[in-house]
Every structure is written in structure tokens, then in C-alpha cells.
Design a protein around this motif. Structure first.
Motif, short mmCIF file in Angstrom:
data_model
loop_
_atom_site.label_atom_id
_atom_site.label_comp_id
_atom_site.label_asym_id
_atom_site.label_seq_id
_atom_site.Cartn_x
_atom_site.Cartn_y
_atom_site.Cartn_z
N UNK A 154 0.75 -1.14 0.00
CA UNK A 154 0.01 0.03 0.01
C UNK A 154 0.97 1.28 0.21
N UNK A 155 1.96 1.27 0.71
CA UNK A 155 2.84 2.46 0.98
C UNK A 155 3.31 2.53 -0.64
N UNK A 213 -8.43 -21.90 -2.57
CA UNK A 213 -8.64 -22.26 -4.02
C UNK A 213 -9.85 -21.59 -4.77
N UNK A 214 -10.80 -21.17 -3.89
CA UNK A 214 -12.03 -20.61 -4.51
C UNK A 214 -12.29 -19.06 -4.37
N UNK A 215 -11.15 -18.38 -3.81
CA UNK A 215 -11.07 -17.03 -3.82
C UNK A 215 -11.22 -16.25 -5.12
N UNK A 216 -12.04 -15.27 -5.08
CA UNK A 216 -12.21 -14.61 -6.40
C UNK A 216 -11.45 -13.35 -6.47
N UNK A 217 -10.78 -12.99 -7.48
CA UNK A 217 -10.21 -11.67 -7.75
C UNK A 217 -11.30 -10.66 -7.46
N UNK A 218 -10.74 -9.40 -6.83
CA UNK A 218 -11.68 -8.19 -6.60
C UNK A 218 -12.27 -7.80 -7.80
N UNK A 219 -13.52 -7.32 -7.75
CA UNK A 219 -14.23 -6.84 -8.99
C UNK A 219 -14.82 -7.86 -9.81
N UNK A 220 -14.73 -9.03 -9.60
CA UNK A 220 -15.28 -10.16 -10.46
C UNK A 220 -16.66 -10.40 -9.74
N UNK A 221 -17.55 -10.78 -10.71
CA UNK A 221 -18.88 -11.31 -9.99
C UNK A 221 -18.80 -12.84 -10.03
N UNK A 222 -19.88 -13.24 -9.03
CA UNK A 222 -19.94 -14.49 -9.18
C UNK A 222 -21.19 -14.97 -10.20
N UNK A 223 -20.85 -16.01 -10.88
CA UNK A 223 -21.90 -16.41 -11.98
C UNK A 223 -23.08 -16.96 -11.31
N UNK A 224 -24.22 -16.80 -11.93
CA UNK A 224 -25.47 -17.10 -11.33
C UNK A 224 -25.94 -18.38 -11.51
N UNK A 251 -4.75 -6.62 -8.53
CA UNK A 251 -4.37 -7.97 -8.68
C UNK A 251 -3.36 -8.48 -8.00
N UNK A 252 -2.05 -7.36 -7.76
CA UNK A 252 -1.19 -7.84 -6.84
C UNK A 252 -1.50 -7.94 -5.65
N UNK A 253 -2.32 -7.16 -4.86
CA UNK A 253 -2.65 -7.26 -3.56
C UNK A 253 -3.31 -8.67 -3.37
N UNK A 254 -4.27 -9.07 -4.12
CA UNK A 254 -5.26 -10.17 -4.31
C UNK A 254 -4.09 -11.33 -4.25
N UNK A 255 -3.18 -11.33 -5.16
CA UNK A 255 -2.18 -12.34 -5.20
C UNK A 255 -1.29 -12.61 -4.18
N UNK A 274 4.52 1.70 -7.64
CA UNK A 274 3.83 0.76 -8.26
C UNK A 274 3.62 0.75 -9.68
N UNK A 275 3.15 2.09 -9.99
CA UNK A 275 2.62 2.41 -11.34
C UNK A 275 3.70 1.74 -12.45
N UNK A 276 5.18 1.90 -12.47
CA UNK A 276 5.83 1.29 -13.43
C UNK A 276 5.92 -0.34 -13.18
N UNK A 277 5.43 -0.81 -12.18
CA UNK A 277 5.67 -2.16 -12.02
C UNK A 277 4.50 -3.12 -12.30
N UNK A 278 3.26 -2.35 -12.17
CA UNK A 278 2.00 -3.03 -12.47
C UNK A 278 1.01 -2.31 -12.91
N UNK A 279 0.16 -2.98 -13.71
CA UNK A 279 -1.00 -2.06 -14.39
C UNK A 279 -2.36 -2.17 -13.56
N UNK A 280 -2.16 -3.19 -12.65
CA UNK A 280 -3.42 -3.38 -11.73
C UNK A 280 -2.91 -3.73 -10.50
#
Length: 67
Positions: free
Chosen positions: A20-21, A55-66, A37-41, A28-34
């Protein structure tokens, strides 16, 4: 608090606080575009190191399928 718990808390805090710092100060701007995704990983890696099933953790911003 047991020493192992203190060590674990400091490890997790240090890792996530560090990322976060880096983002807050624009490093981080030059290291990753997202950064999300890095925080989640990184968080998943920390949880796996504790032996937790993520194993079933979703990436932030993704929706569960219905389905």
C-alpha cells in the motif's frame, strides 16, 4: 499474545502495508498495471502459507456467476 502470533501478524501487516505504501507514493505504477491484482495475489499467498484453503477465492471486482 504468543510470539508466533506476533511474528505472523507483523509479517502480514508488513507485507500488505508495504504494498500500500508503494502505491501511495507512486512506486507501483511502473511495476504493475493493476495493483488490486497484485494485492489479491499477495494476500492469497499469505493465506496459503497458513495452510488455509483459498482455491475458490475470487479476484476483487469479479462477479459470481449465477449458474
Amino acid at each position: 499474545m504468543p510470539p508466533a502470533a506476533v511474528a505472523l501478524a507483523l509479517r502480514m501487516w508488513g507485507c500488505m502495508h508495504g504494498l500500500i505504501s508503494l502505491e501511495v507514493y507512486g512506486h507501483l505504477g511502473t511495476q504493475t498495471g493493476d495493483p488490486a491484482k497484485l494485492y489479491h495475489a499477495e494476500l492469497l499467498d499469505l493465506l496459503r502459507s497458513l495452510g488455509l484453503d483459498v482455491e475458490h477465492a475470487r479476484h476483487p471486482g469479479t462477479r459470481r456467476s449465477s449458474a
